[in-house]
Every structure is written in structure tokens, then in C-alpha cells.
Design a protein around this motif. Structure first.
Motif, short mmCIF file in Angstrom:
data_model
loop_
_atom_site.label_atom_id
_atom_site.label_comp_id
_atom_site.label_asym_id
_atom_site.label_seq_id
_atom_site.Cartn_x
_atom_site.Cartn_y
_atom_site.Cartn_z
N ASP A 3 0.84 -1.18 0.00
CA ASP A 3 0.00 0.00 0.00
C ASP A 3 0.88 1.24 0.00
OD1 ASP A 3 -2.25 1.63 0.21
OD2 ASP A 3 -2.16 1.58 2.40
N GLN A 4 0.78 2.06 -1.02
CA GLN A 4 1.60 3.26 -1.12
C GLN A 4 0.78 4.47 -0.75
OE1 GLN A 4 3.61 3.66 -4.83
NE2 GLN A 4 4.73 1.77 -4.56
N ARG A 5 1.34 5.25 0.15
CA ARG A 5 0.69 6.49 0.56
C ARG A 5 1.75 7.39 1.17
NH1 ARG A 5 0.30 2.89 4.40
NH2 ARG A 5 0.18 3.42 6.57
N PRO A 6 1.50 8.70 1.15
CA PRO A 6 2.47 9.61 1.75
C PRO A 6 2.44 9.52 3.27
CG PRO A 6 0.54 10.81 1.01
CD PRO A 6 0.36 9.38 0.57
N LEU A 7 3.53 9.97 3.87
CA LEU A 7 3.54 10.10 5.33
C LEU A 7 2.56 11.19 5.74
CD1 LEU A 7 7.33 10.02 6.28
CD2 LEU A 7 5.64 8.22 6.65
N ALA A 8 2.17 11.22 6.99
CA ALA A 8 1.35 12.30 7.51
C ALA A 8 2.07 13.61 7.24
CB ALA A 8 1.11 12.11 9.00
N PRO A 9 1.35 14.68 6.93
CA PRO A 9 2.01 15.93 6.55
C PRO A 9 3.08 16.42 7.53
CG PRO A 9 -0.34 16.10 6.15
CD PRO A 9 -0.11 14.79 6.86
N GLY A 10 2.77 16.45 8.81
CA GLY A 10 3.74 16.94 9.78
C GLY A 10 5.03 16.12 9.79
N GLU A 11 4.88 14.81 9.77
CA GLU A 11 6.04 13.92 9.78
C GLU A 11 6.86 14.08 8.49
OE1 GLU A 11 7.13 9.16 10.25
OE2 GLU A 11 5.03 9.79 10.28
N ALA A 12 6.18 14.17 7.37
CA ALA A 12 6.88 14.31 6.08
C ALA A 12 7.63 15.63 6.01
CB ALA A 12 5.88 14.21 4.94
N TRP A 13 7.00 16.73 6.37
CA TRP A 13 7.65 18.04 6.27
C TRP A 13 8.79 18.18 7.27
CZ3 TRP A 13 7.39 19.96 1.83
CH2 TRP A 13 6.23 19.87 1.06
N ARG A 14 8.68 17.56 8.44
CA ARG A 14 9.82 17.56 9.39
C ARG A 14 11.00 16.79 8.79
NH1 ARG A 14 5.64 17.21 12.99
NH2 ARG A 14 5.73 14.94 13.14
N ALA A 15 10.72 15.67 8.15
CA ALA A 15 11.79 14.87 7.53
C ALA A 15 12.46 15.66 6.40
CB ALA A 15 11.24 13.55 7.01
N VAL A 16 11.68 16.34 5.59
CA VAL A 16 12.23 17.14 4.49
C VAL A 16 13.07 18.29 5.04
CG1 VAL A 16 11.64 18.67 2.57
CG2 VAL A 16 10.45 16.48 2.82
N ASP A 127 19.48 0.59 3.20
CA ASP A 127 18.39 0.15 4.07
C ASP A 127 17.03 0.41 3.42
OD1 ASP A 127 16.26 0.10 6.06
OD2 ASP A 127 17.79 0.12 7.58
N PRO A 128 16.32 -0.66 3.10
CA PRO A 128 15.01 -0.53 2.45
C PRO A 128 13.99 0.29 3.25
CG PRO A 128 15.77 -2.79 2.31
CD PRO A 128 16.73 -2.06 3.21
N GLN A 129 14.02 0.22 4.59
CA GLN A 129 13.06 1.00 5.39
C GLN A 129 13.34 2.50 5.26
OE1 GLN A 129 14.58 -1.83 6.66
NE2 GLN A 129 12.76 -3.07 6.44
N ARG A 130 14.63 2.84 5.18
CA ARG A 130 14.98 4.25 4.97
C ARG A 130 14.53 4.73 3.59
NH1 ARG A 130 21.06 4.93 7.48
NH2 ARG A 130 20.38 5.29 9.63
N ALA A 131 14.66 3.88 2.60
CA ALA A 131 14.21 4.23 1.25
C ALA A 131 12.70 4.46 1.24
CB ALA A 131 14.59 3.14 0.26
N GLU A 132 11.97 3.59 1.90
CA GLU A 132 10.51 3.72 1.98
C GLU A 132 10.13 5.03 2.70
OE1 GLU A 132 6.44 2.04 1.86
OE2 GLU A 132 8.24 1.06 1.14
N HIS A 133 10.82 5.35 3.79
CA HIS A 133 10.55 6.59 4.53
C HIS A 133 10.78 7.80 3.63
CE1 HIS A 133 11.47 9.91 7.36
NE2 HIS A 133 10.40 9.42 7.96
N TYR A 134 11.89 7.78 2.90
CA TYR A 134 12.17 8.88 1.98
C TYR A 134 11.07 9.01 0.93
CZ TYR A 134 13.84 11.08 -2.23
OH TYR A 134 13.92 11.86 -3.36
N ALA A 135 10.71 7.90 0.28
CA ALA A 135 9.71 7.94 -0.78
C ALA A 135 8.38 8.47 -0.27
CB ALA A 135 9.53 6.55 -1.39
N ARG A 136 8.00 8.08 0.92
CA ARG A 136 6.72 8.54 1.49
C ARG A 136 6.79 10.00 1.92
NH1 ARG A 136 4.68 4.85 5.85
NH2 ARG A 136 2.78 6.06 5.51
N SER A 137 7.99 10.48 2.29
CA SER A 137 8.18 11.91 2.61
C SER A 137 8.17 12.73 1.32
CB SER A 137 9.51 12.12 3.34
OG SER A 137 9.53 11.45 4.57
N LEU A 138 8.93 12.26 0.32
CA LEU A 138 9.02 12.96 -0.96
C LEU A 138 7.65 13.14 -1.59
CD1 LEU A 138 10.80 14.00 -3.38
CD2 LEU A 138 10.71 11.64 -4.21
#
Length: 189
Positions: A3-16, A127-138
Motif C-alpha cells: 500500500d503506497q501512501r504519503p507520510l502524515a504531513p507533519g512527519e513528512a515536512w519535518r523529515a524534508v 536500508d530498504p526502510q529508509r528508502a521507503e521513509h524517503y519515498a513517502r516523505s518525498l
């Protein structure tokens, strides 16, 4: 690919934002490289499309210890015709701070638009989990400029990016045999 979906807005923008700050430290230490070895290479995909590499970005050796290949695709909302695509490719260098400082990033091939107007990035990530986190933040960043529902990504664990793009037996045994897979590189020429 799940299931592909973006991270929650707050979490994604903090990561960026964190990535953006980390990029300045990488720039200060001269760790970011723009090699030319793969620029001009054309990658063919299982869905019948192809695209040319127009830039490569790399940290250090560009090799991951726990490798995975990440492929991201999107279609820009307002870019049409040759001049628009040319302008995007030039300005896209300014987007480097949006990914290079994410934990686990090692390298990226920037691909020009394909026959369907889709852009792709083909990354090596540690690390695949880090890649997934990035993709969902991006996803949150891409959603600002992309056609709705055009954003997608694929994480292929255990495969170095160069093994994926050269079609080595290692990558071949780890990816889906689906002949319509937009992310599956058939060959680089």
C-alpha cells in the motif's frame, strides 16, 4: 510493493526540513558529487518506455552496505512540450537538498521524461526502510507539482542500483516478472 501512501504531513515536512539542513553539512564537507559516467545512458523499462539519464548525484562511493534500489515516478502537472521539459531538467538541480541529506541516501540517477511524460529517479539506498521513509516523505513535495495519482515508487531490497540497471542475474531473480512494471529496468544502453 504494498500500500503506497504519503507520510502524515507533519512527519513528512519535518523529515524534508531535517534533510535540507543535513545537506548543508554535506556541501560544506564536499561530499556531494555529480559524476558523468551514466549521463546519456538510456534505460528501458518493462512497460515498454525508456528514458535518458540526464544527471547523477552521489555521496562518497555511492554504494550501500544494506542496498536497495528505489525507483520513483511522477508526471509534472504544468510541464508540456520540449521547452518546458528542458527548463525542468535545468531547475531540478535546485531540488538536490530535498533528498541528498536523507539518512541512507547513496546515489540517484535523474531520468528525463519518458514517452508518457513520466519522470523517474533511480536510487541506491542504504536500508530498504529508509528508502521507503524517503519515498513517502518525498510524496508530499511531489504532490505540489505533480498530476494527481501519478506518484508511485518501488523499493527492491538487496539489489544495488547498478545491478538493477545492467540487468545482472542478481537483480533479475529479485524483481517481479511482471512485463508491465513501470519500475522494472530491462536494460541500460
Amino acid at each position: 510493493m504494498g500500500d503506497q501512501r504519503p507520510l502524515a504531513p507533519g512527519e513528512a515536512w519535518r523529515a524534508v526540513a531535517s534533510c535540507f539542513l543535513a545537506t548543508f553539512a554535506l556541501l560544506a564537507r564536499h561530499r556531494i558529487r555529480l559524476p558523468n559516467e551514466r549521463v546519456g545512458m538510456r534505460l528501458r523499462f518493462a512497460d515498454g518506455t525508456s528514458a535518458r539519464v540526464y544527471r547523477e548525484t552521489r555521496l562518497g562511493s555511492g554504494l550501500a552496505k544494506d542496498p536497495c534500489t528505489l525507483v520513483v515516478t511522477f508526471r509534472l502537472r504544468l510541464v508540456r512540450g520540449g521547452p518546458g521539459h528542458t527548463l525542468f531538467r535545468r531547475e531540478s538541480l535546485l531540488n538536490t537538498p530535498l533528498f541528498v541529506g536523507f539518512p541512507g541516501f547513496t546515489s540517484k540517477l535523474w531520468l528525463a521524461h519518458d514517452q508518457q511524460g513520466r519522470y523517474r529517479g533511480v536510487y541506491e539506498w542504504d536500508d530498504p526502510q529508509r528508502a521507503e521513509h524517503y519515498a513517502r516523505s518525498l510524496w508530499r513535495v511531489l504532490a505540489l507539482v505533480s498530476v494527481p495519482d501519478s506518484i508511485s515508487y518501488a523499493v527492491v531490497p538487496g539489489v544495488h542500483r547498478d545491478d538493477m540497471i545492467t540487468g545482472s542475474g542478481l537483480a533479475e531473480g529479485l524483481v517481479s516478472p511482471d512485463a508491465t512494471a513501470w519500475w522494472r529496468v530491462q536494460a541500460g544502453v
